[in-house]
Design a protein around this motif. Sequence first.
Motif, PDB file in Angstrom:
ATOM      1  N   ARG A 164       0.811  -0.948   0.018  1.00 38.53           N
ATOM      2  CA  ARG A 164      -0.068   0.116   0.113  1.00 38.53           C
ATOM      3  C   ARG A 164       0.901   1.090   0.021  1.00 38.53           C
ATOM      4  NH1 ARG A 164      -5.186  -0.138   1.624  1.00 38.53           N
ATOM      5  NH2 ARG A 164      -5.158   1.607   2.941  1.00 38.53           N
ATOM      6  N   ARG A 169      -1.236   4.381  -1.241  1.00 37.77           N
ATOM      7  CA  ARG A 169      -2.311   4.319  -0.655  1.00 37.77           C
ATOM      8  C   ARG A 169      -1.881   4.568   0.867  1.00 37.77           C
ATOM      9  NH1 ARG A 169      -6.058  -0.716  -2.318  1.00 37.77           N
ATOM     10  NH2 ARG A 169      -4.005  -1.734  -3.113  1.00 37.77           N
ATOM     11  N   GLU A 170      -1.002   4.355   1.360  1.00 43.31           N
ATOM     12  CA  GLU A 170      -0.628   4.691   2.705  1.00 43.31           C
ATOM     13  C   GLU A 170       0.626   5.276   2.856  1.00 43.31           C
ATOM     14  OE1 GLU A 170       0.236   1.380   6.428  1.00 43.31           O
ATOM     15  OE2 GLU A 170      -1.693   1.124   4.941  1.00 43.31           O
TER      16      GLU A 170
END
Length: 326
Positions: A164, A169-170
């Motif tokens: 991620r 996404r992270e």
Amino acid sequence: MNYYLGVDGGGSKTLAVVSDAAGTILGRGVSGCGNHQLGVELASRNIREAVTMALLEAKIEQSEIAFAMFGLAGADREADFLILRPMIAKLGFDNHAIVCDTVIGLRAGTRQKDGVVIICGSGTNCYGMNKQGDVMQCGGFGYAFGDFGGGSDLAVEVFRSVIRSWEGREAETLLTQAALRMLQFASVEQMYSRYLDEGLRVPYHLAKILFEVAGEDEVARGILRRQGTELGLAASAVIRKLGMQNDRFDLVMVGSILTRGDSQYVTPYIEKEIREAAPACTLRMLAMEPVAGAVLLAMEYSNCDIAANVYEQLEAKLSVKEIRTA
């Protein structure tokens, strides 16, 4: 002199010990997997081997065992006991009983008969017994059945956090370089493709790196924080359903994720949940091998008085000598 046999049959190791009524360990035996869910014949063979070794070292005959207690991983439901009862009966002990390994973990960690135990090793589990003898198990069957964590799940959390982060996404995380070093990949893309194309399983030992970087990495701390909270929620559920909110008892913490020296990233979140459920509860890290609990239960099942010196003997000979890693 009466003699007692305690057996701890786990997923990777089976430990059997023979004790006298004073708690003196006379013999022990070690073999492989004792969990029937990983193979009935394998577990049966390994349990028999460990028991035979313990009896030989103790230099006593099987007929001299007053009671044999088997604490076995996977002994959770009646469907399991339908397999385990005949399997253990074949060993030929006149007086014996089978309990889940959570039960011996609890008994090894407290000098009371009541209490709660949480286990966080390769998986998680929680079990409690109140003063009236009522019992409850919460969890032990994996993520789909409500659990979170243990080495296997935490390793997946590490792996997916790295993915991620790579995808955006992270947040960036120190887990990335630590995972690449451990798994021996030059890049996340290479790791991603290899695991996806070959259908590889994330190795459970990847959970170790959570503790290596947690001091400087919020992503790692967040995963461990969730682990602590989930364990606390499981224990709180057991406490409330057994009506133990106002009791004084020990919460025993068992398993590699909890017995690490840096469990500071997990235990405060367990304690937060527990304090709200049972303010008089005392948290205790397991100091003896769980097999000690099997010995103590064997004594209790045969109505043997357990004096303070029995605990002292068992603590001296069955102490957890090294911190296990995930």
